[in-house]
Design an enzyme around this catalytic site. Structure first.
Site, PDB file in Angstrom:
ATOM      1  N   ASP A 120      10.556  -5.196   8.274  1.00 56.10           N
ATOM      2  CA  ASP A 120       9.529  -5.011   9.290  1.00 56.10           C
ATOM      3  C   ASP A 120       9.415  -6.362   9.991  1.00 56.10           C
ATOM      4  O   ASP A 120      10.282  -7.228   9.822  1.00 56.10           O
ATOM      5  CB  ASP A 120       8.209  -4.603   8.613  1.00 56.10           C
ATOM      6  N   GLY A 159       4.500   4.218   2.855  1.00 53.80           N
ATOM      7  CA  GLY A 159       4.083   2.954   2.246  1.00 53.80           C
ATOM      8  C   GLY A 159       4.241   1.829   3.241  1.00 53.80           C
ATOM      9  O   GLY A 159       4.806   2.016   4.330  1.00 53.80           O
ATOM     10  N   LYS A 160       3.724   0.686   2.920  1.00 58.69           N
ATOM     11  CA  LYS A 160       3.899  -0.500   3.780  1.00 58.69           C
ATOM     12  C   LYS A 160       3.534  -1.728   2.964  1.00 58.69           C
ATOM     13  O   LYS A 160       2.700  -1.652   2.065  1.00 58.69           O
ATOM     14  CB  LYS A 160       2.973  -0.411   4.998  1.00 58.69           C
ATOM     15  N   GLY A 161       4.166  -2.850   3.301  1.00 52.44           N
ATOM     16  CA  GLY A 161       3.861  -4.081   2.579  1.00 52.44           C
ATOM     17  C   GLY A 161       3.666  -5.237   3.525  1.00 52.44           C
ATOM     18  O   GLY A 161       4.107  -5.198   4.675  1.00 52.44           O
ATOM     19  N   VAL A 180       0.854  -1.189   0.000  1.00 52.52           N
ATOM     20  CA  VAL A 180       0.000   0.000   0.000  1.00 52.52           C
ATOM     21  C   VAL A 180       0.889   1.238   0.000  1.00 52.52           C
ATOM     22  O   VAL A 180       1.824   1.342   0.787  1.00 52.52           O
ATOM     23  CB  VAL A 180      -0.919   0.029   1.254  1.00 52.52           C
TER      24      VAL A 180
END
Ligand code: NAD
Length: 425
Positions: free
Chosen positions: A154, A113-115, A68
């Site tokens: 992460d 952002g992040k995944g 995202v």
């Protein structure tokens, strides 16, 4: 140690809603227009992919991958990739937005952002994880890029996975592209100073706040919850600057010493003891580890888990200052109680932003093709953290709001102004 970015209030409240609660208050104080509000409350891009992987038993298993991008208005998106069995779109959306605010607060030129990949890395072999990481990278080959979206480790991923990502991306582009990802091993272009960066930022934030509150560090006491990367570095650096650390804890227990815990000894004990404080003799084992949060100290540093300061214990807190090393240690419902008690809380999106700041330095060094000394990294990140604190403090005075809301105001204002200048809707 992997950069871990848990959901604000995982499993307890919807993380997106909890983030939006604070966002809404700040947006109202700022008088944000409906148009900009509607842009910012929705992510810019959401990609969901299906990743078929050949497992070691020869069978093909299909995994879901998410990325995202909440906003890339300030620059390329930045945010980690989480490998976890329960990762879901709502969580990734909240974390992506959180990264937008965090980068904006410290004024680094990144969006958020992040995944996530829904898998259980603990039950997978190294080869299976590598194939999954490479497949995820290929599926996101048009999303990632040093000028578009720069992932990082992460929960469940670390330097090893970032090396695979960098390699896969580089192969697809026919050249080595280190700046596509941060959190890499040092030999692949990782930055000196990254390990201690978050704890160091916590120390800088704490000292800046103590100056405002007129607390003399040489007469101050402090309790630190969590003794991992962030907690142990924060404790060590605060002790070096004169504070007496009277309590520390990890998942095995909490230790109290009225005369002050010797942090160097505690770190040595941890290193010799499988990474835990279990059996530490430099303090008394507390009967109830949660009582660390309500000790009579000047400064409290929650640096372990989310949602530990809640409506249930907030009114018992005696510290004058809370500096949030962890992400989301204070629940939205505890905010009002803390504020009524006149406690200053330096929020996570400011206090623990030293980590993303040095990740930004990693990207800068990769693009320069040059390596900075640890001293240069530390000096520059200290300056960014000090400036960010002052900026948020001034906003809290101007709008007469607590530091947490002020941090959101600073971040949202910056992003909203950029939208207004860039226009193009
Ligand atoms: P870590 O895994 O290195 O350490 C976590 C520590 O918390 C360990 O000492 C663990 O024993 C302790 N802990 C776990 N449960 C506990 C409990 N119930 N009571 C007391 N201690 C407990 O993780 P970290 O990298 O230090 O991250 C800590 C927090 O800081 C997380 O919220 C993370 O998202 C946040 N954070 C980390 C970074 C970073 O650069 N590492 C950056 C920003 C935010």
């Amino acid at each position: 140690m992997a950069y871990i970015e848990p959901a604000p209030i995982k499993d307890k409240e919807n993380p997106l809603e909890s983030m939006m609660e604070r966002f809404n208050i700040a947006a109202e104080k700022l008088g944000l227009s409906d148009e900009v509000y509607n842009v910012l409350k929705n992510p810019a891009k959401q990609v969901i992919v299906s990743l078929p992987i050949t497992m070691d038993n020869g069978k093909i298993q299909v995994f879901e991958g998410i990325r995202v991008i909440h906003s890339n208005i300030l620059g390329p998106a930045k945010g980690g990739i989480r490998f976890a069995p329960d990762v879901h779109l709502d969580e990734v959306r909240a974390l992506a937005a959180w990264m937008t605010w965090k980068c904006a607060v410290v004024d680094i030129p990144y969006g958020g952002g992040k995944g996530g990949v829904r898998c259980n890395p603990r039950e997978m072999s190294k080869g299976e994880i590598e194939r999954l990481m490479r497949a995820y990278t290929m599926a996101m080959i048009d999303v990632f890029g040093p000028d578009k979206d720069i992932p990082a480790p992460d929960m469940g991923t670390g330097p090893r996975e970032m090396a695979w990502l960098m390699d896969e991306y580089s192969k697809a582009h026919g050249m080595t592209v280190p700046a596509v990802v941060t959190g890499k091993p040092l030999v692949l272009g990782g930055s000196l100073g990254r390990t201690e960066a978050t704890g160091r930022g916590v120390m800088v934030s704490a000292l800046s706040a103590m100056q405002k509150l007129k607390i003399n560090p040489f007469q101050a006491t402090c309790a630190v919850q969590g003794f991992g990367n962030v907690g142990s570095w924060a404790a060590q650096l605060l002790e070096e600057r004169g504070l007496k650390i009277t309590a520390i804890s990890d998942h095995t227990g909490a230790f109290y010493n009225e005369k002050g815990i010797n942090i160097e000894e505690a770190i040595k004990h941890k290193e010799a003891n499988n990474g835990t404080l279990e059996g530490f003799k430099g303090g008394d084992l507390m009967e109830n580890p949660g009582d660390l949060l309500t000790l009579d100290v000047d400064v409290l540093v929650p640096a372990a888990l989310e949602d530990v300061i809640t409506a249930a214990n907030a009114d018992k807190i005696k510290a004058k200052l809370i500096v949030e090393g962890a992400n989301g240690p204070t629940s939205a419902k505890a905010d009002a109680i803390i504020n009524d008690k006149g406690i200053m809380a330096v929020p996570d999106i400011l206090a623990n932003a030293g980590g993303v700041t040095v990740s930004y330095f990693e990207w800068v060094q990769n693009r320069l093709g040059y390596k900075w000394t640890a001293d240069r990294v530390n000096r520059r990140s200290d300056r960014i953290m000090k400036d960010a604190f002052e900026h948020v403090y001034q906003a809290s005075q101007k709008y007469d709001v607590p530091m947490r809301i002020a941090a959101y105001i600073v971040a949202i204002d910056k992003v909203a102004k950029t939208y207004t200048f860039r226009g193009g809707f």
